[in-house]
Write a protein that holds these residues in place. Structure first.
Motif, PDB file in Angstrom:
ATOM      1  N   GLN A  22       0.827  -1.204   0.000  1.00  0.00           N
ATOM      2  CA  GLN A  22       0.000   0.000   0.000  1.00  0.00           C
ATOM      3  C   GLN A  22       0.862   1.256   0.000  1.00  0.00           C
ATOM      4  OE1 GLN A  22      -3.431   0.076  -0.338  1.00  0.00           O
ATOM      5  NE2 GLN A  22      -3.005   2.241  -0.688  1.00  0.00           N
ATOM      6  N   ARG A  23       2.020   1.178   0.639  1.00  0.00           N
ATOM      7  CA  ARG A  23       2.919   2.334   0.662  1.00  0.00           C
ATOM      8  C   ARG A  23       3.250   2.810  -0.756  1.00  0.00           C
ATOM      9  NH1 ARG A  23       8.292   4.100   0.600  1.00  0.00           N
ATOM     10  NH2 ARG A  23       8.701   5.678   2.218  1.00  0.00           N
ATOM     11  N   GLU A  24       3.486   1.874  -1.655  1.00  0.00           N
ATOM     12  CA  GLU A  24       3.798   2.246  -3.036  1.00  0.00           C
ATOM     13  C   GLU A  24       2.588   2.832  -3.745  1.00  0.00           C
ATOM     14  OE1 GLU A  24       7.499  -0.484  -4.471  1.00  0.00           O
ATOM     15  OE2 GLU A  24       5.522  -1.392  -4.637  1.00  0.00           O
ATOM     16  N   PHE A  25       1.430   2.224  -3.545  1.00  0.00           N
ATOM     17  CA  PHE A  25       0.227   2.780  -4.176  1.00  0.00           C
ATOM     18  C   PHE A  25      -0.033   4.206  -3.701  1.00  0.00           C
ATOM     19  CE2 PHE A  25      -0.707  -1.765  -4.788  1.00  0.00           C
ATOM     20  CZ  PHE A  25      -1.002  -1.756  -6.145  1.00  0.00           C
ATOM     21  N   ASP A  26       0.216   4.472  -2.441  1.00  0.00           N
ATOM     22  CA  ASP A  26       0.002   5.815  -1.906  1.00  0.00           C
ATOM     23  C   ASP A  26       0.864   6.847  -2.621  1.00  0.00           C
ATOM     24  OD1 ASP A  26      -1.768   4.719  -0.110  1.00  0.00           O
ATOM     25  OD2 ASP A  26      -0.388   4.765   1.590  1.00  0.00           O
TER      26      ASP A  26
END
Length: 344
Positions: free
Chosen positions: A112-116
């Motif tokens: 999720q960190r990357e999607f953010d």
């Protein structure tokens, strides 16, 4: 059984020089080719030093120029971060300059960190929708003029420039859930799976989902089925301890990323000290040694034969886990010389 290598440029901290990291990674790829590995895989990740892979095609282009026969795979291109025209063209160009060696792997993305950062507002759990719209568009662009009016992308008539060398590009999907197995078989894709650190029963579950997807699709497609495990071959207590310490440290970094905890500084996810994870089930050394491709050459052969009996016909040796470079090379050399000959 065929063998594949997954390897990343990786740094646990900034004490390693990036030139040494790059040289080591290429050394491992060339060792794998010489040892008879079939495919080498490059990932896509962003802003994380433990997986330095902002563009898998750029990494594979580099490896293509330094190898002759080993096939070159994306594991995986994250669909939501690309435009179909861009992705189709990048993939086709690599296929062209490598002499038709591309294995095209596509997936949903992990953290999720990357999607953010790369696709703000998109939940990781919804990213599979992008992958399922992307793949048919890319395949159509490889064939010629194509216009697209989808939920996530719209564009007028266009085509992939260049076109792939391979008339029938091998496509791989990273699958863990039934919906992804169904999609992969329905769309005639090969499948790679990763049981993480879970026991053999997880591999049995994936094989069951694969068999059910094949029966449901009833389209005559029998995919290649590859399973990935972190791997380290050793023959003494000191190397064993080094491997277990490395994987436990890496897993604590993964936990950080999967929880989207936020404690990432200059690209380095914080790792929990080893004394803080002692006694926690998911970091138990005996469990990890049993479930991963860890152990002596004889132990690895026995584990691989069990996977082979299950119906796994390709094994992905995942080399990257923060282990020092000499230890990584010792392990891969032993695997090539003492394990792989049992399966030729």
């Amino acid at each position: 059984m065929k063998f594949q290598l997954a390897i990343n440029l990786e740094r646990i901290d900034d004490s390693l020089d990036m030139n040494d990291v790059a040289r080591h990674t290429l050394d491992m790829v060339q060792m794998a080719e010489e040892g008879g590995f079939d495919i080498v895989w490059a990932a896509e990740h962003h802003a994380i030093e433990m997986t330095i892979a902002p563009n898998p095609f750029q990494i594979l282009t580099w490896w293509a120029g330094e190898t002759s026969n080993i096939r070159l795979g994306t594991a995986v291109a994250t669909a939501a971060y690309w435009h179909p025209i861009n992705l189709a063209g990048e993939a086709a160009f690599l296929d062209l300059i490598s002499g038709g060696r591309l294995e095209f792997g596509i997936g949903s993305g992990a953290y999720q960190r990357e999607f953010d950062r790369m696709k703000p507002g998109l939940k990781q759990s919804d990213a599979w929708r992008y992958m399922q719209e992307m793949l048919p568009a890319v395949r159509a662009l490889w064939q010629g003029d194509y216009a697209h009016d989808g939920e996530y992308w719209q564009f007028p008539t266009s085509t992939s420039v260049p076109k792939p060398v391979q008339a029938d590009m091998p496509v791989w999907v990273a699958a863990r859930s039934p919906i992804t197995y169904d999609y992969a078989v329905r769309n005639r894709c090969h499948i790679n799976c990763w049981p993480l650190t879970r026991p053999f029963a997880e591999a049995e579950l994936y094989k069951k989902q694969l068999d059910e997807a094949i029966a449901k699709a009833d389209n005559g497609w029998s995919p290649r089925f590859a399973l990935m495990r972190h791997a380290c071959i050793y023959d003494n207590a000191a190397d064993r301890q080094q491997a277990l310490d490395a994987i436990r440290r890496l897993l604590s970094q993964f936990e950080n990323l999967f929880r989207n905890a936020g404690d990432v500084v200059n690209g380095f996810p914080a790792a929990l000290p080893l004394d803080q994870i002692a006694g926690r089930e998911q970091y138990d050394p005996e469990m990890l040694e049993e479930n991963l491709m860890f152990g002596s050459p004889e132990t690895a052969i026995a584990k691989l034969k069990r996977y082979e009996d299950l119906g796994v016909n390709e094994f992905i040796y995942y080399a990257s886990m923060g282990l020092d470079h000499d230890a990584q090379k010792r392990s891969l050399r032993m695997f090539c010389n003492e394990v792989m000959p049992e399966f030729r």
